[in-house]
Write an enzyme that holds these catalytic residues in place. Structure first.
Site, short mmCIF file in Angstrom:
data_model
loop_
_atom_site.label_atom_id
_atom_site.label_comp_id
_atom_site.label_asym_id
_atom_site.label_seq_id
_atom_site.Cartn_x
_atom_site.Cartn_y
_atom_site.Cartn_z
N GLY A 120 -4.34 9.86 1.36
CA GLY A 120 -5.63 10.12 0.74
C GLY A 120 -6.77 9.49 1.52
CG PHE A 139 -2.09 0.91 1.13
CD1 PHE A 139 -3.01 0.79 0.11
CD2 PHE A 139 -2.30 1.88 2.08
CE1 PHE A 139 -4.12 1.62 0.03
CE2 PHE A 139 -3.39 2.72 2.02
CZ PHE A 139 -4.30 2.60 0.98
CB ALA A 140 1.15 3.95 -2.50
CB THR A 141 3.32 6.77 1.77
OG1 THR A 141 4.12 5.72 2.34
CG2 THR A 141 3.17 7.90 2.78
CG MET A 165 -4.77 8.66 6.92
SD MET A 165 -3.05 8.95 7.34
CE MET A 165 -3.16 8.79 9.13
CD GLU A 166 -5.83 15.14 2.33
OE1 GLU A 166 -6.13 14.91 1.14
OE2 GLU A 166 -5.14 16.10 2.67
CG HIS A 185 3.11 4.13 5.37
ND1 HIS A 185 2.83 4.19 4.03
CD2 HIS A 185 2.64 2.93 5.80
CE1 HIS A 185 2.20 3.09 3.66
NE2 HIS A 185 2.08 2.30 4.72
CG MET A 199 -1.85 5.61 5.23
SD MET A 199 -0.40 5.24 6.24
CE MET A 199 0.47 6.81 6.18
N GLY A 233 -7.36 19.31 3.08
CA GLY A 233 -6.20 19.12 3.94
C GLY A 233 -5.19 20.22 3.73
#
Length: 101
Positions: free
Chosen positions: A41, A34-36, A43-44, A70, A39, A63
């Site tokens: 995105g 899974f790309a940071t 979270m936003e 991560h 992650m 944001g």
């Protein structure tokens, strides 16, 4: 314009790691985890989901500051999720506590 927001509002989103959301797909790493950027995105999106239905028509969250670590790789096929809690309201500025798993 009335904003019916209150501290403690919660949001949650989840997805499954696939080839389209890996570090390789974003050229941010050479492995299929899974790309940071994905992650962040998520979270936003979790933050928006906490308050979206309480915002007036035409309003959304944006944001403006991210402080994130991560710390674990999540391989293809695994579920990832993010949860957000609105912890501070100062005028139109909203502060969220967000975690991803």
């Amino acid at each position: 314009m009335e904003f019916n927001l209150k501290e403690g509002m919660l949001g949650h989103v989840e997805t499954i790691v696939s080839e389209k959301n890996t570090a390789m797909a974003f050229a941010s790493g050479g492995v299929e985890v899974f790309a940071t950027p994905m992650m962040i995105g998520m979270m936003e999106k979790a933050s928006l989901s906490a308050v979206d239905s309480f915002l007036p028509e035409g309003y959304a969250t944006v944001g403006t500051q991210v402080n994130v670590s991560h710390i674990s790789a999540t391989p293809l096929g695994m579920k990832v999720w993010a949860k957000a809690e609105l912890i501070k309201i100062k005028g139109k500025a909203l502060t969220f506590k967000v975690e991803a798993f």
